[in-house]
Design a protein around this motif. Structure first.
Motif, PDB file in Angstrom:
ATOM      1  N   PRO A   1      28.057  33.528  45.250  1.00 48.21           N
ATOM      2  CA  PRO A   1      29.032  33.880  44.356  1.00 48.21           C
ATOM      3  C   PRO A   1      30.070  34.980  45.074  1.00 48.21           C
ATOM      4  N   THR A   2      31.108  34.964  44.417  1.00 50.67           N
ATOM      5  CA  THR A   2      32.270  35.757  45.119  1.00 50.67           C
ATOM      6  C   THR A   2      32.142  37.273  44.596  1.00 50.67           C
ATOM      7  N   ARG A   3      31.414  37.655  43.716  1.00 48.05           N
ATOM      8  CA  ARG A   3      31.003  39.014  43.113  1.00 48.05           C
ATOM      9  C   ARG A   3      29.550  39.330  43.219  1.00 48.05           C
ATOM     10  N   ARG A   4      29.203  40.495  43.307  1.00 41.31           N
ATOM     11  CA  ARG A   4      28.052  40.822  43.457  1.00 41.31           C
ATOM     12  C   ARG A   4      27.088  40.445  42.343  1.00 41.31           C
ATOM     13  N   ASP A   5      27.835  40.635  41.159  1.00 42.17           N
ATOM     14  CA  ASP A   5      26.940  40.380  39.733  1.00 42.17           C
ATOM     15  C   ASP A   5      27.250  38.997  39.409  1.00 42.17           C
ATOM     16  N   GLY A   6      27.960  38.139  40.356  1.00 36.91           N
ATOM     17  CA  GLY A   6      28.303  36.796  39.753  1.00 36.91           C
ATOM     18  C   GLY A   6      27.186  35.737  40.005  1.00 36.91           C
ATOM     19  N   GLY A   7      26.080  36.242  40.726  1.00 40.35           N
ATOM     20  CA  GLY A   7      25.086  35.086  40.777  1.00 40.35           C
ATOM     21  C   GLY A   7      23.752  35.535  39.916  1.00 40.35           C
TER      22      GLY A   7
ATOM     23  N   GLY B   1      34.873  39.969  44.506  1.00 36.49           N
ATOM     24  CA  GLY B   1      35.999  39.229  44.319  1.00 36.49           C
ATOM     25  C   GLY B   1      36.435  38.199  45.310  1.00 36.49           C
ATOM     26  N   VAL B   2      36.176  38.681  46.645  1.00 33.06           N
ATOM     27  CA  VAL B   2      36.505  37.529  47.504  1.00 33.06           C
ATOM     28  C   VAL B   2      35.139  36.999  48.015  1.00 33.06           C
ATOM     29  N   GLY B   3      34.261  37.544  48.082  1.00 27.65           N
ATOM     30  CA  GLY B   3      32.806  37.237  48.447  1.00 27.65           C
ATOM     31  C   GLY B   3      32.204  38.003  49.663  1.00 27.65           C
ATOM     32  N   GLY B   4      31.572  37.284  50.746  1.00 24.86           N
ATOM     33  CA  GLY B   4      31.103  37.840  51.985  1.00 24.86           C
ATOM     34  C   GLY B   4      31.028  36.935  53.099  1.00 24.86           C
ATOM     35  N   TYR B   5      31.079  37.520  54.380  1.00 32.00           N
ATOM     36  CA  TYR B   5      30.896  36.753  55.443  1.00 32.00           C
ATOM     37  C   TYR B   5      29.280  37.289  56.075  1.00 32.00           C
ATOM     38  N   ARG B   6      28.655  36.235  56.366  1.00 30.38           N
ATOM     39  CA  ARG B   6      27.397  36.738  57.233  1.00 30.38           C
ATOM     40  C   ARG B   6      27.331  35.611  58.466  1.00 30.38           C
ATOM     41  N   ALA B   7      26.830  36.034  59.691  1.00 34.24           N
ATOM     42  CA  ALA B   7      26.372  35.330  60.692  1.00 34.24           C
ATOM     43  C   ALA B   7      25.219  36.037  61.527  1.00 34.24           C
ATOM     44  N   GLU B   8      24.804  35.340  62.336  1.00 36.29           N
ATOM     45  CA  GLU B   8      23.637  35.762  63.202  1.00 36.29           C
ATOM     46  C   GLU B   8      23.988  35.726  64.585  1.00 36.29           C
ATOM     47  N   GLU B   9      23.550  36.582  65.472  1.00 41.97           N
ATOM     48  CA  GLU B   9      23.722  36.508  66.769  1.00 41.97           C
ATOM     49  C   GLU B   9      22.291  36.893  67.677  1.00 41.97           C
ATOM     50  N   ILE B  10      21.859  36.382  68.585  1.00 43.87           N
ATOM     51  CA  ILE B  10      20.534  36.894  68.961  1.00 43.87           C
ATOM     52  C   ILE B  10      21.042  37.257  70.370  1.00 43.87           C
TER      53      ILE B  10
ATOM     54  N   THR C   1      40.972  31.564  53.535  1.00 42.45           N
ATOM     55  CA  THR C   1      41.831  32.421  53.049  1.00 42.45           C
ATOM     56  C   THR C   1      42.281  33.642  54.048  1.00 42.45           C
ATOM     57  N   ALA C   2      43.090  34.306  53.643  1.00 47.50           N
ATOM     58  CA  ALA C   2      43.609  35.602  54.641  1.00 47.50           C
ATOM     59  C   ALA C   2      42.282  36.469  54.179  1.00 47.50           C
ATOM     60  N   ALA C   3      41.942  36.615  52.880  1.00 54.17           N
ATOM     61  CA  ALA C   3      41.285  37.622  52.612  1.00 54.17           C
ATOM     62  C   ALA C   3      39.731  37.125  53.117  1.00 54.17           C
ATOM     63  N   GLU C   4      39.412  36.048  53.169  1.00 54.96           N
ATOM     64  CA  GLU C   4      38.187  35.518  53.761  1.00 54.96           C
ATOM     65  C   GLU C   4      38.225  35.760  55.363  1.00 54.96           C
ATOM     66  N   GLN C   5      39.297  35.454  55.717  1.00 57.20           N
ATOM     67  CA  GLN C   5      39.433  35.720  57.376  1.00 57.20           C
ATOM     68  C   GLN C   5      39.173  37.290  57.633  1.00 57.20           C
TER      69      GLN C   5
END
Lengths: 417, 311
Positions: free
Chosen positions: A235-241, A386-395, A292-296
């Protein structure tokens, strides 16, 4: 010399030496047992059995794994670890035991007596007692302690061979994820993307021919998928899911079969074992269009959190030091999921010690000192409601003077790094 | 999954607890927890350390589960019946203490025992006796409800999707990869035993074990010319009252196993060196392996009914 110019992921990584890995692990386990006055260990949890004996149980469902458990019995004095296994797959093993069954428990007791002798008054580490073992009085008279007391400290610092296994596993996972990312398009379903990934794992496995890799291991060196791979549109909002108790989003739920729409931010997570050592691949993909620019901007903030965290990683630093470095970049919002962590260890299990930023609390983090050979999987999350989140992993593995990346250094596309 | 089935299983668990004078169950095994609460979770391979995955309380007739979100839960369980994920044993103990009825329990049944759980229970349920209840759950799960038999038959049909894809795989390609891709296309990515497929000349040995909606399905065999080889003597012998000796005689190979199938590998387990005292009973569903051939059989009052027929 042309080799100097080769990209990192074209340099052949060092291959693990399974024999050396096994003897070094058993020696570390025994050192912990002796230091803690533990006379023997009876191990039935898969990763514990692997650590003690080198046997890698098949990556099957828990119900199957429990009934066809391998059993390892280790004396604190010298001698090989005793292994009983249903599918030994090339490792020397005794006949299988059935510790789940009332008519199998007595044989477990006999095997323990064979290795440890009379256990009355002895201190024995166990990772679980089945009801059948309890009813049969197996280990009655012994002082039982949790096996994690000896195994967690033995496992937390990896040998070079263990690091090589994680590195290989991560590279293999990265290759298979190429197929999954290509399949993650508008209108495709999660299981189709998962199928592309799982089939690519199987197709690309160089260790053996057609075999049992999605189930019973043909050899301990086969790649085995350990987690139903996660490709979860967020979801793009914390309470959206769906409703959570954390105030943040639910991840990974591991249920349902969503169909992707253009613009979905899809959080990816997975884990594949090699000699039992797990990879941990996490990324965020954007379905069917460029970010989008906001996601970047979410991604750029994520990179800043990762870089600040890594700058604090060195022997002698505490987990608290690393967590504070990450928080300093995002002072208004903890940059990780509240039910998880900024970083966790990985090895024979997907999430093991050390863990940074959990609900164990700041005192735990400040008392925990990094050492060379420890492994950290960083998985910060940056979020804008409103935009959402970015998550990735590095070891990374902690080295004598800092850290080094494990895996081939996979790209972050479609984000610009 | 039908809500009636979730309720019927929960009622069976509560009835068995009453008979055994158990006030609360703390279930760590994924399959036992799934049986009691119907919750679907992220699948991970292999054994996992014992922890309170699901709690059933007799006095309140409520079922609680470990989760920080309401994904995958089935009615009658609600968000308020969940307790959150934690890494902290003290927080976990506090969560347990707040489960209505657990602190007053006199007897708590568990499906596995660990030293740390005994220590923790002494705090959140100081008066409780901790007793093994793996046998209670195994006894209930030995006999399947009609809805469970249907779910297993559906899962067996799904397993055939993988078998057919392996049979159709072009020469020179990996039949296991074809099976995995086809299963995923049908919405199935969770293995029970997994996919195994190997070519030997013109023959293909294949075995597929999958989980759909918490229930296992499977089938296996050696195929030549698209047809499955091997006799059905062992499935035919799976009648109520059948003994180890009778099954062993029907198997006529050293490599046979008759074991319970439902939410995983379950009881009875009958094979070389195991299950000598077992007898088959009507209502059981069995995975029946004889050499490379595997069928799933429902033992009915009228004899064996094969659930893994080629669709």
């Amino acid at each position: 010399m042309s080799g100097d110019c080769a990209p990192v992921d074209e340099i052949a990584p060092p291959a693990p030496d399974p024999g050396r890995m096994g003897s070094e692990r058993l020696s570390r386990l025994r050192n912990q047992m002796r230091a803690q006055g533990v006379d023997g260990a009876v191990l039935m949890h898969g990763p514990h059995v692997t650590y003690a004996t080198g046997h890698v149980p098949g990556a099957v469902d828990a119900g199957h794994a429990n009934h066809r458990r391998a059993v390892a019995i280790v004396s604190a004095s010298d001698g090989p670890a005793r292994l009983h296994a249903h599918d030994p797959a090339g490792v020397e093993a005794r006949p299988p035991l059935w510790p789940e069954l009332d008519d199998g428990a007595a044989s477990v007791g006999e095997a323990i007596a064979d290795v440890l002798g009379e256990v009355t008054g002895c201190r024995v580490a166990v990772d679980g007692m089945t009801g059948a073992m309890a009813r049969a009085g197996v280990l009655d008279g012994a002082e039982l302690v949790d096996a994690s007391r000896v195994l967690v400290p033995a496992r937390v610092v990896k040998t070079e061979d263990e690091l090589a296994c994680i590195d290989q596993s991560q590279r293999h996972t990265e290759r298979a994820m190429e197929a999954a990312q290509a399949a993650c398009v508008p209108g495709s379903a999660r299981t189709e993307v998962a199928g592309a990934f799982l089939a690519a794992l199987q197709d690309a496995d160089p260790e053996s021919g057609p075999s049992y890799r999605n189930g019973t291991a043909a050899t301990s060196a086969a790649y085995q998928n350990g987690i139903d791979p996660i490709f979860q549109p967020m979801p793009t909002r914390r309470d959206g899911g769906i409703r959570t108790s954390t105030g943040h989003v639910a991840f990974p739920t591991g249920v349902d079969n969503p169909v992707y729409a253009e613009g979905d931010l899809v959080w990816v997570d997975s884990g594949v074992g090699y000699h039992g050592y797990m990879s941990d691949f996490g990324r965020t993909w954007v379905v069917g269009r460029a970010p989008t620019a906001a996601e970047q901007s979410l991604f750029d903030r994520w990179v800043a959190v990762l870089e600040a965290s890594l700058a604090a990683v060195r022997p002698g630093a505490t987990l608290g030091d690393v967590g504070r470095a990450a928080r300093a970049v995002e002072p208004h919002d903890t940059p990780w999921l509240p039910h998880f962590y900024l970083a966790h260890g990985v090895g024979l299990e997907s999430a093991e010690m050390p863990m940074i930023g959990t609900d164990l609390g700041p005192a735990f983090d400040d008392a925990y000192v990094l050492e060379p050979g420890m492994v950290l999987v960083f998985e910060p999350v940056t979020w804008t409601d409103g935009v959402g989140g970015y998550r990735a992993e590095e070891i990374v593995a902690v080295t004598d003077d800092g850290w080094r990346l494990l895996g081939g250094g996979h790209h972050y596309e479609p984000f610009r790094s | 999954m039908s809500n009636d089935l979730v309720l019927a299983r929960r009622d069976r668990v509560l009835d068995a607890m009453a008979l055994a004078s158990i006030d609360a169950l703390v279930l760590g095994r994924q399959d036992n927890a799934g049986y009691a609460c119907g919750m679907r979770r992220l699948w991970t391979a292999g054994t996992r350390p014992f922890g309170a995955g699901c709690i059933v309380v007799a006095s309140t007739q409520r079922v609680h589960a470990l989760s920080s979100w309401e994904a995958g839960i089935e009615s009658p369980m609600t968000f308020d019946d969940l307790y959150p994920l934690t890494w902290n044993p003290r927080i976990m103990a506090a969560s347990m203490a707040s489960v209505d009825g657990l602190t007053r329990a006199g007897r708590i049944g568990v499906d596995e025992l660990t030293p740390s759980f005994r220590r923790a229970a002494a705090n959140f349920a100081p008066r409780a006796e901790i007793v093994p209840a793996d046998d209670l759950m195994a006894r209930i799960r030995r006999h399947k409800l009609p809805g469970e038999v249907e779910a297993i038959a559906s899962a067996c049909a799904a397993a055939w999707v993988g078998v057919e894809a392996a049979l159709d795989a072009a020469g020179g390609t990996d039949p296991a990869a074809s099976a995995i891709r086809a299963l995923a296309g049908a919405g199935v990515t969770v293995p029970s035993s997994g996919v195994r497929a190997e070519r030997h000349g013109a023959e293909l040995a294949v075995d597929v074990g999958v989980i759909c909606d918490l229930y296992e399905g499977g089938v296996g065999g050696v195929f030549a010319g698209g047809r499955r080889a091997g006799a059905s003597a062992l499935p035919d012998a799976c009648r109520a009252g059948a003994t180890h000796a009778e099954l062993s005689a029907a198997a006529a190979t050293g490599d046979w196993l008759v074991r319970g199938l439902g939410m995983g590998f379950e009881q009875p387990v009958i094979g070389p060196g195991v299950g000598a005292g077992e007898r088959l009973e009507a209502g059981m569903v069995l995975s029946v392996t004889n050499g490379h051939r595997r069928d799933v059989v429902h033992v009915t009052a009228d004899g064996p009914a094969v659930l893994s027929q080629r669709p």
